[in-house]
Enzyme design. Sequence first.
Site, PDB file in Angstrom:
ATOM      1  CD  GLU A 227      34.781 -55.101  44.449  1.00  0.00           C
ATOM      2  OE1 GLU A 227      35.289 -54.124  43.857  1.00  0.00           O
ATOM      3  OE2 GLU A 227      35.114 -56.277  44.234  1.00  0.00           O
TER       4      GLU A 227
ATOM      5  CD  GLU B 202      34.866 -55.505  39.702  1.00  0.00           C
ATOM      6  OE1 GLU B 202      35.955 -55.420  39.122  1.00  0.00           O
ATOM      7  OE2 GLU B 202      34.488 -54.694  40.567  1.00  0.00           O
TER       8      GLU B 202
HETATM    9  O1  IFM Z   1      40.558 -53.720  43.689  1.00  0.00           O
HETATM   10  C1  IFM Z   1      39.524 -53.860  42.772  1.00  0.00           C
HETATM   11  C2  IFM Z   1      38.786 -55.154  43.026  1.00  0.00           C
HETATM   12  O2  IFM Z   1      39.632 -56.244  42.948  1.00  0.00           O
HETATM   13  C3  IFM Z   1      37.688 -55.329  42.002  1.00  0.00           C
HETATM   14  N1  IFM Z   1      36.858 -54.173  41.915  1.00  0.00           N
HETATM   15  C4  IFM Z   1      37.484 -52.889  41.805  1.00  0.00           C
HETATM   16  C5  IFM Z   1      38.539 -52.736  42.890  1.00  0.00           C
HETATM   17  C6  IFM Z   1      39.212 -51.364  42.768  1.00  0.00           C
HETATM   18  O3  IFM Z   1      39.811 -51.210  41.524  1.00  0.00           O
END
Ligand code: IFM
Length: 452
Positions: free
Chosen positions: A362, A159
């Site tokens: 994710e 990210e």
């Molecule tokens: O916890 C975060 C992660 O570190 C990165 N993506 C989103 C998740 C939830 O906010």
Amino acid sequence: MSAGEPVVFPPGFLWGAATAAHQIEGAAAERLPSVWDTFAAVPGKVLGGDTGEVAADHFHRWREDVRLMAELGLGSYRFSVSWPRVLAVGTGFYERLVDALLEAGIVPCLTLYHWDLPQHLEDRGGWPERETAYAFAEYAATVAGALGDRVRLWTTLNEPWCSAFLGYASGVHAPGRTSPADSLRAAHHLNLAHGLAAAELPAGARVGIALNPSAVRPLTESAADLDAARRIDALANRVFTGPLLHGGYPADLLADTAALTDWSFVRPGDEGLIAGRPLDFLGVNYYTPAVVSALPEGAEGPRADGHGASAHSPWPAADGVAFHQPPGERTAMGWSIDPTGLYDLLERFAAEAPGLPLMVTENGAAFGPELEDPERIAYLRSHLAAVHRAIAAGVPVEGYYLWSLMDNYEWSYGYSKRFGIVHVDYGTQVRTPRASAHWYARVARGGVLPPV
Ligand code: IFM
């Protein structure tokens, strides 16, 4: 496929769960300080003053955690390596972790950077400085040297949007700076860091990047709302996919941000460095869509973009854009639940980069601390069904990593938000699988979503 029929995933689909170093490892004394240590020490920056000093103590409990993953039948585990730890004590911890994963039959998916920039590099300017990208490549070479023979799946950055825009524009993430111009420099140097690091990774490895693309939707079909969506799409998505997939930054992004920067920090040849090693897969992190509209002239925009409270926007040069919370169910983060956003993104990337394998790197949801978590099961089920629909439509999605294996440090929300399918008692560090963990274990073992 009719309602009530089981949803069957293709053989070989990778069923995983994800975590990140700073969010679970703890053992802060056994690494250099990172920007998140410094940021969390500033009163008011992190809820409750929570820090990553102990977190879920995974650094000491990793054997137990790998056993748990094996019991849950995970096919793959996505974790990040802590750059400040490698600089302080080397790669030994990660070598032991990877060996244990392989022994348990779990495919390691290694992320090189999940936001824990060593503080001394921030002191030299951080991501707005080009040198940081070269330092990252050096670190990538060290990790590749230690683990390149055993790890086949790599993501360079997690990210980068958050690193650039929450870290350097809105300041709700470390290092907490609020300069829109610097956030654009940071975005470019993160892209460059990806390219330079990818070149250091082993020839046979599969290399990707985990973006958090925004499923941007205009509130209405008016020209003004469509333009607001275009602006956010440029700042959220195409600032990364432009150089990664299409040879450079999109013209509309450069035009939108012209009052902030002339982009002269992009040097001749950078596009070649960024995309020199083509992606083997694109990682898609998805939680919720973004609904945007144009703001009437002079109005103060609602900043409910789901990225924390700040007087500063994470969106450089998008002052005329308002964010809207769609009606309907939300998670404990206040994020609306809408799996069609995930479907749309997967379909978009399949069209944009034909043949490029995709991974959901994710996806998951925060809810209460309880062990019975039917809302999380419903969230996971609906999002996995969206992934399945995409595969059925011909989108090459190869795997799914649930966020998160266990409760962890949710950045500026501290320990107040729980994303884990495994509950962590932070007082005792006892891990207890929630109902969703048992549900996911059945799904992962069978490759089938049971009927509702
Ligand atoms: O916890 C975060 C992660 O570190 C990165 N993506 C989103 C998740 C939830 O906010």
